[in-house]
Design a protein around this motif. Structure first.
Motif, PDB file in Angstrom:
ATOM      1  N   ALA A  42      15.362  -0.588  32.318  1.00 25.13           N
ATOM      2  CA  ALA A  42      16.241   0.000  33.332  1.00 25.13           C
ATOM      3  C   ALA A  42      16.017  -0.667  34.691  1.00 25.13           C
ATOM      4  O   ALA A  42      16.971  -0.926  35.444  1.00 25.13           O
ATOM      5  CB  ALA A  42      15.990   1.501  33.424  1.00 25.13           C
ATOM      6  N   PHE A  43      14.754  -0.937  35.003  1.00 24.17           N
ATOM      7  CA  PHE A  43      14.451  -1.586  36.290  1.00 24.17           C
ATOM      8  C   PHE A  43      14.990  -3.022  36.336  1.00 24.17           C
ATOM      9  O   PHE A  43      15.652  -3.425  37.301  1.00 24.17           O
ATOM     10  CB  PHE A  43      12.940  -1.576  36.505  1.00 24.17           C
ATOM     11  CG  PHE A  43      12.499  -2.407  37.687  1.00 24.17           C
ATOM     12  CD1 PHE A  43      12.784  -2.013  38.981  1.00 24.17           C
ATOM     13  CD2 PHE A  43      11.820  -3.604  37.479  1.00 24.17           C
ATOM     14  CE1 PHE A  43      12.379  -2.789  40.067  1.00 24.17           C
ATOM     15  CE2 PHE A  43      11.416  -4.380  38.553  1.00 24.17           C
ATOM     16  CZ  PHE A  43      11.700  -3.972  39.850  1.00 24.17           C
ATOM     17  N   LEU A  44      14.718  -3.799  35.278  1.00 22.34           N
ATOM     18  CA  LEU A  44      15.164  -5.189  35.272  1.00 22.34           C
ATOM     19  C   LEU A  44      16.674  -5.309  35.109  1.00 22.34           C
ATOM     20  O   LEU A  44      17.266  -6.323  35.479  1.00 22.34           O
ATOM     21  CB  LEU A  44      14.467  -5.962  34.141  1.00 22.34           C
ATOM     22  CG  LEU A  44      12.951  -6.134  34.303  1.00 22.34           C
ATOM     23  CD1 LEU A  44      12.362  -6.857  33.102  1.00 22.34           C
ATOM     24  CD2 LEU A  44      12.636  -6.899  35.583  1.00 22.34           C
ATOM     25  N   GLY A  45      17.316  -4.264  34.563  1.00 24.49           N
ATOM     26  CA  GLY A  45      18.768  -4.291  34.428  1.00 24.49           C
ATOM     27  C   GLY A  45      19.468  -4.285  35.766  1.00 24.49           C
ATOM     28  O   GLY A  45      20.673  -4.590  35.846  1.00 24.49           O
ATOM     29  N   GLN A  46      18.774  -3.907  36.831  1.00 19.01           N
ATOM     30  CA  GLN A  46      19.364  -3.937  38.166  1.00 19.01           C
ATOM     31  C   GLN A  46      19.477  -5.355  38.720  1.00 19.01           C
ATOM     32  O   GLN A  46      20.192  -5.573  39.691  1.00 19.01           O
ATOM     33  CB  GLN A  46      18.509  -3.086  39.119  1.00 19.01           C
ATOM     34  CG  GLN A  46      18.376  -1.637  38.688  1.00 19.01           C
ATOM     35  CD  GLN A  46      17.450  -0.861  39.596  1.00 19.01           C
ATOM     36  OE1 GLN A  46      17.283  -1.187  40.772  1.00 19.01           O
ATOM     37  NE2 GLN A  46      16.843   0.192  39.070  1.00 19.01           N
TER      38      GLN A  46
ATOM     39  N   PRO B 248       5.252 -10.618  38.972  1.00 14.90           N
ATOM     40  CA  PRO B 248       4.755  -9.239  38.749  1.00 14.90           C
ATOM     41  C   PRO B 248       5.846  -8.256  38.365  1.00 14.90           C
ATOM     42  O   PRO B 248       5.567  -7.248  37.708  1.00 14.90           O
ATOM     43  CB  PRO B 248       4.122  -8.887  40.100  1.00 14.90           C
ATOM     44  CG  PRO B 248       3.749 -10.209  40.700  1.00 14.90           C
ATOM     45  CD  PRO B 248       4.832 -11.140  40.282  1.00 14.90           C
ATOM     46  N   ALA B 249       7.092  -8.502  38.790  1.00 13.29           N
ATOM     47  CA  ALA B 249       8.180  -7.592  38.420  1.00 13.29           C
ATOM     48  C   ALA B 249       8.401  -7.577  36.920  1.00 13.29           C
ATOM     49  O   ALA B 249       8.946  -6.595  36.378  1.00 13.29           O
ATOM     50  CB  ALA B 249       9.463  -8.000  39.144  1.00 13.29           C
ATOM     51  N   PHE B 250       7.993  -8.605  36.212  1.00 19.25           N
ATOM     52  CA  PHE B 250       8.127  -8.685  34.762  1.00 19.25           C
ATOM     53  C   PHE B 250       6.816  -8.317  34.060  1.00 19.25           C
ATOM     54  O   PHE B 250       6.736  -8.420  32.826  1.00 19.25           O
ATOM     55  CB  PHE B 250       8.542 -10.101  34.355  1.00 19.25           C
ATOM     56  CG  PHE B 250       9.931 -10.473  34.770  1.00 19.25           C
ATOM     57  CD1 PHE B 250      11.003 -10.344  33.896  1.00 19.25           C
ATOM     58  CD2 PHE B 250      10.186 -10.954  36.046  1.00 19.25           C
ATOM     59  CE1 PHE B 250      12.290 -10.686  34.274  1.00 19.25           C
ATOM     60  CE2 PHE B 250      11.460 -11.298  36.445  1.00 19.25           C
ATOM     61  CZ  PHE B 250      12.517 -11.167  35.568  1.00 19.25           C
ATOM     62  N   GLY B 251       5.825  -7.939  34.832  1.00 16.92           N
ATOM     63  CA  GLY B 251       4.548  -7.588  34.240  1.00 16.92           C
ATOM     64  C   GLY B 251       3.767  -8.794  33.758  1.00 16.92           C
ATOM     65  O   GLY B 251       2.900  -8.660  32.884  1.00 16.92           O
ATOM     66  N   LEU B 252       4.014  -9.954  34.313  1.00 13.88           N
ATOM     67  CA  LEU B 252       3.337 -11.177  33.922  1.00 13.88           C
ATOM     68  C   LEU B 252       2.373 -11.615  35.013  1.00 13.88           C
ATOM     69  O   LEU B 252       2.559 -11.299  36.198  1.00 13.88           O
ATOM     70  CB  LEU B 252       4.348 -12.287  33.632  1.00 13.88           C
ATOM     71  CG  LEU B 252       5.258 -12.084  32.411  1.00 13.88           C
ATOM     72  CD1 LEU B 252       6.397 -13.102  32.415  1.00 13.88           C
ATOM     73  CD2 LEU B 252       4.465 -12.197  31.116  1.00 13.88           C
TER      74      LEU B 252
ATOM     75  N   GLU C 108      11.509   1.403  28.019  1.00 19.13           N
ATOM     76  CA  GLU C 108      12.839   1.755  28.491  1.00 19.13           C
ATOM     77  C   GLU C 108      12.924   1.723  30.021  1.00 19.13           C
ATOM     78  O   GLU C 108      13.910   1.246  30.584  1.00 19.13           O
ATOM     79  CB  GLU C 108      13.214   3.167  27.979  1.00 19.13           C
ATOM     80  CG  GLU C 108      13.470   3.236  26.497  1.00 19.13           C
ATOM     81  CD  GLU C 108      14.662   2.394  26.079  1.00 19.13           C
ATOM     82  OE1 GLU C 108      15.600   2.219  26.901  1.00 19.13           O
ATOM     83  OE2 GLU C 108      14.673   1.897  24.946  1.00 19.13           O
ATOM     84  N   GLN C 109      11.885   2.206  30.678  1.00 17.98           N
ATOM     85  CA  GLN C 109      11.919   2.183  32.140  1.00 17.98           C
ATOM     86  C   GLN C 109      11.868   0.758  32.690  1.00 17.98           C
ATOM     87  O   GLN C 109      12.465   0.454  33.740  1.00 17.98           O
ATOM     88  CB  GLN C 109      10.770   3.010  32.728  1.00 17.98           C
ATOM     89  CG  GLN C 109       9.382   2.522  32.372  1.00 17.98           C
ATOM     90  CD  GLN C 109       8.865   3.174  31.087  1.00 17.98           C
ATOM     91  OE1 GLN C 109       9.682   3.633  30.265  1.00 17.98           O
ATOM     92  NE2 GLN C 109       7.553   3.247  30.934  1.00 17.98           N
TER      93      GLN C 109
END
Length: 423
Positions: free
Chosen positions: A288-292, A397-401, A284-285
């Motif tokens: 919420a972060f990527l929804g920005q 990295p923002a997507f955890g990849l 969920e977090q």
């Protein structure tokens, strides 16, 4: 008429005067003939041609180059004048053997034929030069046809010179060569094949001046700078020159990039190789972060609504939670890349635009970008492509990849240095 009679009487008187000196009159007449030929050549080139050149320069359109080409043709034709003076005057030189007189006259005629042929050749070159200034010349070159015309003209001129020097009729010489047709076909087989290929190339427009072509079999990768009868000249991108036999462009395959240039878009087909161990479900977090992200807001809201309805139906059916659908970081990143490309000013949105996964390999999971840039220029194309991949590599990295790459001893060396420093 009176002047001619006076001249003849004067020559007879001069001959009688020099009669005690054997050969003096003959040498004097030959010298006078050569002086007359030289004087005629000087008058023609120094006076007549200069006056004609000044006149042509004052005519309208002189700056197009037509006048200069015409002057070059006339200048070559002026070389006929001294030979014709010699051919006309040699007949009145006394005491020369008839055979020698005939040979000199024939040589002068042969020289005149050769001069006229060279003038015609230059006229054809001038015609090609003027034609290449026209806009349609790039698509329909005529250089190959003019070269064929040159070959025909020079063959006919050669036969005429041989017939003149041999003292035979040209028709009989041509008839005698009819039996040698098979030999001539063998000699000119490359020219015939090149002519056929040139006609095909000109007819279907497969090659034009300025086209970028690739032909690995001939080590050619660059722009076409010349299309002749026997060869097509390509300037490679490393500035070397490659000449390709014209017939090879009909019998062998090659790639012409003109279609890409005319379409107005150049393809990007390149993949990011991702570490499959970094693919996971989003929390969920994370959502919420990527929804920005402006490019992902609508996508995530729509995806959450779709998955909420799907998972709600599963709960109503009493299905275990493990069967529910969830958003993955890879799927979200793929959606982000697709929207990023669609909003990029350098990408042609009217052409194919795909972001797709390819089959996983030992080098990682390929995420391929397939799209077209708006500019086909090499430098601008590379700039757009680099800009896109710079951004994607930085935002992964923002997507955890993570990007997959072969391991090296860099981490080991860094660890050893840390251990050495701690000690």
């Amino acid at each position: 008429m009176v002047d001619a009679v006076v001249a003849v009487q004067w020559l007879e008187k001069l001959q009688n005067t020099l009669e005690p000196y054997p050969g003096a009159y003959l040498a004097l007449m030959i010298s006078a003939l050569l002086v007359a030929a030289g004087l005629a050549n000087w008058v023609t080139k120094r006076i007549l041609l200069r006056g004609l050149r000044r006149l042509l320069n004052r005519l309208p359109g002189a700056d197009t180059g037509r006048g200069s080409h015409l002057m070059r043709v006339i200048s070559r034709l002026s070389n006929v004048v001294p030979s014709q003076v010699i051919a006309s005057g040699i007949r009145i030189v006394p005491d020369l053997p008839p055979g020698l007189v005939g040979f000199i006259i024939g040589a002068c005629q042969a020289w005149a034929i050769l001069t006229v042929v060279l003038a015609l050749s230059h006229a054809l070159d001038a015609a090609n030069d003027l034609y290449e200034r026209r806009p349609e010349a790039r698509n329909k070159p005529i250089k190959g046809y003019l070269q064929v015309a040159k070959i025909i003209i020079f063959v006919i001129a050669g036969l005429s010179i041989v017939a003149t020097l041999a003292g035979v009729d040209l028709r009989y010489l041509v008839t005698g060569l009819g039996a040698a047709t098979a030999v001539l076909m063998l000699i000119f087989q490359d020219t015939i094949l090149s002519l056929v290929a040139s006609v095909q190339i000109s007819g279907d427009g497969r090659i034009r001046i300025g086209d970028w072509i690739e032909m690995p079999s001939q080590n050619a990768d660059g722009d076409v700078i010349d299309i002749a009868l026997h060869t097509v000249t390509v300037q490679n991108f490393d500035k070397t020159i490659t000449t390709i036999p014209t017939k090879k462009l009909v019998t062998e395959s090659f790639k012409n990039w003109r279609g890409m240039q005319e379409a107005g878009g150049r393809r990007i087909k390149r993949a990011l190789f991702l570490d499959q161990h970094s693919v996971r479900f989003m929390e969920e977090q994370d959502l919420a972060f990527l929804g920005q992200f402006a490019l992902l807001g609508d996508y995530l809201r729509g995806k959450q609504q779709e998955l909420g309805q799907w998972n709600g139906r599963l709960r109503e059916q009493g299905v275990a939670e493990v069967n529910s659908r969830r958003v993955t970081n890879l799927g979200t990143f793929r959606a982000y890349v697709e929207r990023y490309l669609a909003s990029h000013p350098g990408i042609h949105t009217d052409m194919t635009l795909l972001v797709r996964q390819l089959q996983p390999t030992t080098e990682g999971l390929p995420l391929e970008l397939y799209c077209f840039t708006r500019s086909t220029a090499w430098g601008e194309y590379e700039a757009v492509q680099s800009d896109i991949f710079d951004h994607l590599l930085a935002i992964l990295p923002a997507f955890g990849l993570r990007v997959f790459q072969a391991s090296s001893d860099a981490m080991l060396i860094a660890g050893q240095r840390q251990l050495a420093g701690s000690e």
